[in-house]
Design an enzyme around this catalytic site. Structure first.
Site, PDB file in Angstrom:
ATOM      1  CD  GLU A  40      -3.011  -0.527  -0.157  1.00 59.02           C
ATOM      2  OE1 GLU A  40      -3.142   0.670  -0.443  1.00 59.02           O
ATOM      3  OE2 GLU A  40      -3.539  -1.435  -0.815  1.00 59.02           O
ATOM      4  CB  CYS A  47     -13.344   4.001 -13.953  1.00 60.11           C
ATOM      5  SG  CYS A  47     -14.172   5.604 -13.904  1.00 60.11           S
TER       6      CYS A  47
HETATM    7 FE1  SF4 Z   1     -16.198   5.104 -15.058  1.00 64.05          FE
HETATM    8 FE2  SF4 Z   1     -18.834   5.425 -15.075  1.00 64.05          FE
HETATM    9 FE3  SF4 Z   1     -17.581   4.837 -17.335  1.00 64.05          FE
HETATM   10 FE4  SF4 Z   1     -17.766   3.013 -15.404  1.00 64.05          FE
HETATM   11  S1  SF4 Z   1     -19.423   3.897 -16.598  1.00 64.05           S
HETATM   12  S2  SF4 Z   1     -15.927   3.516 -16.627  1.00 64.05           S
HETATM   13  S3  SF4 Z   1     -17.633   4.274 -13.581  1.00 64.05           S
HETATM   14  S4  SF4 Z   1     -17.326   6.701 -16.125  1.00 64.05           S
END
Ligand code: SF4
Length: 358
Positions: free
Chosen positions: A43, A198
């Protein structure tokens, strides 16, 4: 910690965990075995640093310091040596201090609660939660950069991400999303989602939580999280004197314990106004020993609050002076020493740097 745990939170966690079971990173070296010591070291290494960069450092570190007693009983210089290249060296110094606390004051046993873990040097709120969740299965919410990005987009959180108001909202969301079961897996899963799906450029079509994502629905995910307004960073020019003896050894000195590259070794850093003659005289080096002087290209190095412009002056000597008037200075041969070097030092102590200087 907020106790609210609504059906939307359950759906989020369940979808994320189902995705992680199939696609998550489940063979990271600190997961096998997932001991408190290994989780803690990983971490700390993972702060501001990507998994792929950390893995080889982690493996070398574990081979040399397999447990908290080995780390606590080692010299800081050796720890810094094993950290060289990872950056943010305060992390290594704090790791060494925290190891001493655990080994000497806690009988080698890591605390299990986030509050107690936060008492250790270098362990902040999110890191303490990550250790408690992954090593002990304690329900604790993390909020690292990856999680921040996911949550800011899921909820289309307006406002600069570093503001205290946004931070408060993010912590509240992180806490409410954290499930009551499989906390260790969830913690790894949300970090993995931020790191692999994301990302800065989000991969929404393959995201397991896109149905609940407000930014995805609005089609403006890339707008989140919103950056703080940036002040102009100042530029600081510094001169580095790179002394080379006829056998190819370089002179390095220990940097002050605090500040950039604190406690690491580097060629002497001085003001850009310091002429070579004054530097030599101040360090007891006879000017007649100088064989050749070359000026290297300026290196730019970005820090959080300023940019460093490092101006190297390479000085090849006819012989190593008997004494260089400096405490803690050493002559070293690149690749044959056990000191922690700053990343700039590693660049300057490369034979190519001398060859390319003019
Ligand atoms: Fe990120 Fe929302 Fe796209 Fe998922 S749907 S990759 S959480 S922006």
């Amino acid at each position: 910690m907020a106790q609210a745990y609504h059906s939307a939170d359950i759906v989020f966690a369940e979808r994320l965990l189902a995705w992680w079971d199939k696609h998550g990173r489940r063979d990271l070296p600190w997961q096998k075995p997932r001991t408190p010591y290994r989780v803690w070291v990983s971490e700390i290494m993972l702060h501001q640093t990507q998994v792929t960069t950390v893995i080889p450092y982690f493996q070398r570190f574990m081979a040399r310091f397999p447990d908290v007693h080995a780390l606590a009983g080692s010299e800081l210089d050796e720890v810094l040596h094993y950290w060289s290249g990872l950056g943010y060296y305060a992390r290594a110094r704090n790791l060494h201090r925290a190891a001493a606390v655990v080994a000497n004051e806690l009988d080698g046993v890591f605390p299990e609660t986030p509050d107690a873990l936060q008492e250790l040097p270098g362990v902040g709120r999110s890191t303490a939660a990550a250790i408690a969740a992954q090593a002990f299965g304690v329900r604790a919410a993390i909020l690292d950069g990856n999680v921040r990005r996911v949550l800011a987009r899921q909820h289309r959180l307006e406002g600069p991400v570093s503001s205290s108001n946004t931070q408060k909202q993010l912590w509240r969301l992180a806490e409410s999303h954290t499930p009551r079961t499989r906390v260790a897996d969830y913690t790894q899963a949300i970090m993995d989602l931020g790191a692999t799906v994301c990302r800065r450029t989000p991969q929404c079509p393959v995201c397991p939580v896109r149905e609940t994502c407000q930014a995805h629905a609005a089609g403006d995910a890339a707008r989140f999280p919103q950056p703080a307004s940036r002040a102009m960073k100042r530029l600081e020019r510094r001169r580095f004197f790179v002394l080379i003896d006829p056998t190819g050894r370089y002179f390095v000195e220990r940097r002050p314990p605090h500040g950039i590259w604190g406690g690491l070794f580097s060629p002497p850093e001085r003001s850009v106004d310091e002429p070579l003659t004054r530097f030599l005289a101040a360090n007891g080096i006879d000017a007649d020993l100088v064989d050749e002087v070359r000026t290297g290209a300026t290196f730019r190095h970005g820090f959080s609050h300023f940019d460093l412009a490092a101006e190297p002056v390479f000085v090849r000597l006819k012989a190593a002076p008997a004494v260089v008037r400096d405490d803690g200075g050493q002559w070293i041969r690149p690749g044959e020493h056990a000191l922690g070097l700053s990343s700039l030092a590693a660049t300057l102590l490369d034979a190519d740097a001398w060859r390319e200087a003019s």
